[in-house]
Design a protein around this motif. Structure first.
Motif, PDB file in Angstrom:
ATOM      1  N   PHE A  76       0.813  -1.213   0.000  1.00  0.00           N
ATOM      2  CA  PHE A  76       0.000   0.000   0.000  1.00  0.00           C
ATOM      3  C   PHE A  76       0.855   1.276   0.000  1.00  0.00           C
ATOM      4  O   PHE A  76       0.415   2.358   0.336  1.00  0.00           O
ATOM      5  CB  PHE A  76      -0.988  -0.004   1.192  1.00  0.00           C
ATOM      6  CG  PHE A  76      -2.221   0.809   0.902  1.00  0.00           C
ATOM      7  CD1 PHE A  76      -3.067   0.468  -0.139  1.00  0.00           C
ATOM      8  CD2 PHE A  76      -2.525   1.944   1.657  1.00  0.00           C
ATOM      9  CE1 PHE A  76      -4.202   1.227  -0.409  1.00  0.00           C
ATOM     10  CE2 PHE A  76      -3.653   2.713   1.376  1.00  0.00           C
ATOM     11  CZ  PHE A  76      -4.493   2.341   0.351  1.00  0.00           C
ATOM     12  N   THR A  77       2.115   1.108  -0.384  1.00  0.00           N
ATOM     13  CA  THR A  77       2.988   2.278  -0.511  1.00  0.00           C
ATOM     14  C   THR A  77       2.794   2.860  -1.914  1.00  0.00           C
ATOM     15  O   THR A  77       2.653   2.110  -2.886  1.00  0.00           O
ATOM     16  CB  THR A  77       4.462   1.832  -0.369  1.00  0.00           C
ATOM     17  OG1 THR A  77       4.597   1.238   0.912  1.00  0.00           O
ATOM     18  CG2 THR A  77       5.427   2.988  -0.499  1.00  0.00           C
ATOM     19  N   ILE A  78       2.804   4.195  -2.012  1.00  0.00           N
ATOM     20  CA  ILE A  78       2.645   4.814  -3.331  1.00  0.00           C
ATOM     21  C   ILE A  78       3.851   4.461  -4.204  1.00  0.00           C
ATOM     22  O   ILE A  78       5.003   4.681  -3.822  1.00  0.00           O
ATOM     23  CB  ILE A  78       2.508   6.341  -3.213  1.00  0.00           C
ATOM     24  CG1 ILE A  78       1.195   6.671  -2.502  1.00  0.00           C
ATOM     25  CG2 ILE A  78       2.560   7.008  -4.596  1.00  0.00           C
ATOM     26  CD1 ILE A  78       0.976   8.144  -2.245  1.00  0.00           C
ATOM     27  N   SER A  79       3.569   3.904  -5.378  1.00  0.00           N
ATOM     28  CA  SER A  79       4.669   3.485  -6.248  1.00  0.00           C
ATOM     29  C   SER A  79       4.693   4.271  -7.553  1.00  0.00           C
ATOM     30  O   SER A  79       5.607   4.131  -8.353  1.00  0.00           O
ATOM     31  CB  SER A  79       4.551   1.989  -6.543  1.00  0.00           C
ATOM     32  OG  SER A  79       3.303   1.720  -7.140  1.00  0.00           O
ATOM     33  N   TYR A 136       6.311  14.183 -18.248  1.00  0.00           N
ATOM     34  CA  TYR A 136       5.349  14.250 -17.153  1.00  0.00           C
ATOM     35  C   TYR A 136       6.049  14.323 -15.799  1.00  0.00           C
ATOM     36  O   TYR A 136       6.830  13.433 -15.450  1.00  0.00           O
ATOM     37  CB  TYR A 136       4.472  12.995 -17.154  1.00  0.00           C
ATOM     38  CG  TYR A 136       3.372  12.965 -18.186  1.00  0.00           C
ATOM     39  CD1 TYR A 136       3.004  14.094 -18.911  1.00  0.00           C
ATOM     40  CD2 TYR A 136       2.667  11.775 -18.404  1.00  0.00           C
ATOM     41  CE1 TYR A 136       1.967  14.040 -19.834  1.00  0.00           C
ATOM     42  CE2 TYR A 136       1.632  11.711 -19.325  1.00  0.00           C
ATOM     43  CZ  TYR A 136       1.292  12.853 -20.037  1.00  0.00           C
ATOM     44  OH  TYR A 136       0.266  12.784 -20.935  1.00  0.00           O
ATOM     45  N   LEU A 137       5.711  15.328 -15.016  1.00  0.00           N
ATOM     46  CA  LEU A 137       6.243  15.414 -13.657  1.00  0.00           C
ATOM     47  C   LEU A 137       5.794  14.209 -12.827  1.00  0.00           C
ATOM     48  O   LEU A 137       6.502  13.743 -11.935  1.00  0.00           O
ATOM     49  CB  LEU A 137       5.763  16.708 -12.990  1.00  0.00           C
ATOM     50  CG  LEU A 137       6.270  16.933 -11.573  1.00  0.00           C
ATOM     51  CD1 LEU A 137       7.780  17.054 -11.542  1.00  0.00           C
ATOM     52  CD2 LEU A 137       5.620  18.145 -10.946  1.00  0.00           C
ATOM     53  N   THR A 138       4.617  13.710 -13.163  1.00  0.00           N
ATOM     54  CA  THR A 138       4.066  12.579 -12.407  1.00  0.00           C
ATOM     55  C   THR A 138       4.975  11.348 -12.487  1.00  0.00           C
ATOM     56  O   THR A 138       4.982  10.522 -11.579  1.00  0.00           O
ATOM     57  CB  THR A 138       2.663  12.232 -12.945  1.00  0.00           C
ATOM     58  OG1 THR A 138       2.715  12.252 -14.385  1.00  0.00           O
ATOM     59  CG2 THR A 138       1.650  13.260 -12.499  1.00  0.00           C
ATOM     60  N   ASP A 139       5.770  11.248 -13.555  1.00  0.00           N
ATOM     61  CA  ASP A 139       6.700  10.110 -13.675  1.00  0.00           C
ATOM     62  C   ASP A 139       7.797  10.167 -12.613  1.00  0.00           C
ATOM     63  O   ASP A 139       8.448   9.149 -12.326  1.00  0.00           O
ATOM     64  CB  ASP A 139       7.345  10.079 -15.070  1.00  0.00           C
ATOM     65  CG  ASP A 139       6.360   9.620 -16.140  1.00  0.00           C
ATOM     66  OD1 ASP A 139       5.271   9.131 -15.766  1.00  0.00           O
ATOM     67  OD2 ASP A 139       6.668   9.763 -17.348  1.00  0.00           O
ATOM     68  N   ALA A 140       8.008  11.355 -12.036  1.00  0.00           N
ATOM     69  CA  ALA A 140       9.049  11.492 -11.007  1.00  0.00           C
ATOM     70  C   ALA A 140       8.766  10.555  -9.824  1.00  0.00           C
ATOM     71  O   ALA A 140       9.698  10.036  -9.195  1.00  0.00           O
ATOM     72  CB  ALA A 140       9.115  12.939 -10.510  1.00  0.00           C
ATOM     73  N   ILE A 141       7.489  10.313  -9.565  1.00  0.00           N
ATOM     74  CA  ILE A 141       7.122   9.524  -8.381  1.00  0.00           C
ATOM     75  C   ILE A 141       7.589   8.076  -8.546  1.00  0.00           C
ATOM     76  O   ILE A 141       8.232   7.506  -7.655  1.00  0.00           O
ATOM     77  CB  ILE A 141       5.592   9.587  -8.130  1.00  0.00           C
ATOM     78  CG1 ILE A 141       5.121  11.048  -8.148  1.00  0.00           C
ATOM     79  CG2 ILE A 141       5.207   8.875  -6.834  1.00  0.00           C
ATOM     80  CD1 ILE A 141       5.918  11.998  -7.266  1.00  0.00           C
ATOM     81  N   GLY A 142       7.273   7.483  -9.691  1.00  0.00           N
ATOM     82  CA  GLY A 142       7.687   6.099  -9.953  1.00  0.00           C
ATOM     83  C   GLY A 142       9.206   5.961  -9.914  1.00  0.00           C
ATOM     84  O   GLY A 142       9.742   4.980  -9.373  1.00  0.00           O
ATOM     85  N   ILE A 150      11.928   8.146  -0.307  1.00  0.00           N
ATOM     86  CA  ILE A 150      10.702   8.156   0.510  1.00  0.00           C
ATOM     87  C   ILE A 150       9.608   8.997  -0.157  1.00  0.00           C
ATOM     88  O   ILE A 150       9.778  10.189  -0.412  1.00  0.00           O
ATOM     89  CB  ILE A 150      10.987   8.720   1.920  1.00  0.00           C
ATOM     90  CG1 ILE A 150      12.097   7.899   2.586  1.00  0.00           C
ATOM     91  CG2 ILE A 150       9.716   8.728   2.775  1.00  0.00           C
ATOM     92  CD1 ILE A 150      12.580   8.476   3.897  1.00  0.00           C
ATOM     93  N   VAL A 151       8.500   8.331  -0.472  1.00  0.00           N
ATOM     94  CA  VAL A 151       7.346   9.004  -1.080  1.00  0.00           C
ATOM     95  C   VAL A 151       6.238   9.071  -0.028  1.00  0.00           C
ATOM     96  O   VAL A 151       5.796   8.034   0.471  1.00  0.00           O
ATOM     97  CB  VAL A 151       6.830   8.226  -2.315  1.00  0.00           C
ATOM     98  CG1 VAL A 151       5.640   8.950  -2.950  1.00  0.00           C
ATOM     99  CG2 VAL A 151       7.951   8.019  -3.337  1.00  0.00           C
TER     100      VAL A 151
END
Ligand code: UD1
Ligand code: CA
Length: 403
Positions: A148-151, A198-204, A212-213
């Motif tokens: 359940f960790t954001i990946s 995409y900035l959103t790709d930074a999370i993955g 740590i996200v």
């Protein structure tokens, strides 16, 4: 907040608006979207702020508050590219970078403060502001691993059916350790349907490198609403209008029907004034205490109304000052006028303020009585305690003396 920098993304054209005006200049309750994010930044008291502009930036930059640096994104290549553009202005800044969006105007200062506090408290590399929406369409979805960790975040356009069913969305608002953000931007590739960075790709990527996200969930999901289309604009405008009306009611103003009181951002109304239905009061208008306004009234830019004034039905008032205890109870037009106190403006009075070339000023002094259906051709002055008869036409510069 110390050691915090903000990067505002506002370069896009806003294709879905189908407009020749940059998206962030479209008004919400009379104020361009960009104004809201500028106030948010002012309230946060951050160390540095940069606003990334692109489409028609000469136009947009006039709405960027002093103290916020403008960076120009040459090509609208995606949110990651926009952040990279902003970061260049921040140079060697080492603290926390908060990414804000020009099209997300309902965000509250408290929310950002909480996001930053959580981010620092957990010593995260990135902290996302997320929301749970019943209708998540159009937003990036938050993807979690088996613990359940954001990946990662998957954009709607690239999502499969299972991912599309996820209701937890990315508001776009994120907090980064400057170093983590810098390390990841160069690794983002335009491998998506829009061929954008995409900035959103930074999370993955950060997740994949063991960083740590963290995440903060919005309590009021409305704050997440971004404006992409005219329908979004209307929806957000409605929510902002409710907030404005709510604040006014809390400060002592009676609004008989909040659903039909259209009051612009920054209009000021004092306690015990009553606003009747179907009334439009534009941004910047000020109204004193114990006034009665409406129904069916349009108070436009630059209008200042003193205390105990009655502005009745079907009246347009523009760039005018109206003195205390004055009555203007029935239909008419007052433009560029300086109306004194205890004046009676009869039904159907019109200030003819425009001769086709220039706008002129109409002065009506204290206690004057303007008969019904008078036309006052500007520039003209009606003296103190003077009267005009019903149907009078007072022609240009033929001033009426006191008494
Ligand atoms: C973006 C997010 C999405 C999120 C949503 C929240 C990405 C890829 N997607 O989608 O996950 O759920 O916001 O509202 O980040 N902009 C630039 N330069 C660019 C592209 C965009 O400055 O090259 C600016 C736009 O002007 C806008 C903001 O960034 O203010 C967001 O761009 P937009 O195209 O509205 O992204 P969304 O599709 O809403
Ligand atoms: Ca958007």
């Amino acid at each position: 907040m110390k050691n915090i920098a903000c990067v505002v993304l506002a370069a896009g054209k806003g294709e879905r608006m189908k407009s020749s005006t940059p998206k962030v200049l479209h008004p919400v309750c009379g104020r361009p979207m960009l104004g809201y994010v500028c106030s948010l930044i002012a309230e946060l008291k951050v160390k540095k702020a940069v606003c990334v502009l692109g489409y028609k930036h000469e136009l947009a930059r006039r709405h960027v508050a002093a103290g916020i640096t403008v960076a120009i994104q040459k090509k609208i290549a995606g949110t990651a590219d926009a952040v990279a553009t902003g970061l260049r202005v921040l140079g060697s800044f080492k603290g926390t970078v908060v990414v804000l969006y020009g099209d997300t105007v309902l965000l509250k200062t408290q929310t950002i403060k909480k996001l930053v506090a959580t981010h620092l408290d957990r010593q995260a590399d990135v902290t996302l502001l997320t929301a749970t929406l019943e209708k998540p369409q159009g937003y990036g979805r938050i993807v979690r691993d088996k613990y359940f960790t954001i990946s990662g975040i998957i954009e709607e356009k690239d999502a499969n059916e299972v991912q599309k069913a996820i209701k937890e969305i990315n508001t776009g608002i994120m907090c980064f350790k400057a170093e983590a953000l810098k390390s990841v931007l160069g690794r983002i590739k335009p491998n998506n349907r829009k061929k954008e960075y995409y900035l959103t790709d930074a999370i993955g990527i950060l997740y994949g490198s063991g960083r740590i996200v963290e995440q903060v969930t919005l309590e009021d999901a409305d704050e997440a609403l971004g404006i992409n289309s005219r329908a979004d604009l209307a929806k957000v405008n409605g929510i902002m209008q409710r907030r404005i009306n709510q604040d006014l009611m809390e400060s002592g103003v009676t609004i008989v029907d909040p659903a039909s009181a259209f009051i612009g951002f920054g209009a000021k109304i004092k306690p015990d004034t009553v606003i009747y239905p179907f009334t439009v009061i534009e941004s910047g208008v000020t109204i004193g205490a114990r006034c009665s306004v409406g129904p069916f009234i349009h108070l436009r830019l630059g209008t200042r109304v003193a205390d105990d004034v009655t502005i009745g039905n079907f009246l347009e008032v523009s760039r005018s000052r109206i003195g205390a205890k004055t009555f203007a109870k029935h239909f008419g037009y007052l433009g560029d006028s300086r109306i004194g106190s205890m004046v009676n403006i009869g039904a159907g009075t019109v200030t003819a303020n425009f001769d086709g070339f220039h706008k002129g000023i109409t002065v009506v002094k204290d206690k004057a009585f303007i008969g019904s259906d008078s036309v006052l051709v500007a520039p003209v002055t009606i003296g103190r305690s003077a009267r005009t008869g019903a149907g009078a036409v007072v022609t240009k510069s033929h001033n009426v003396q006191d008494g």
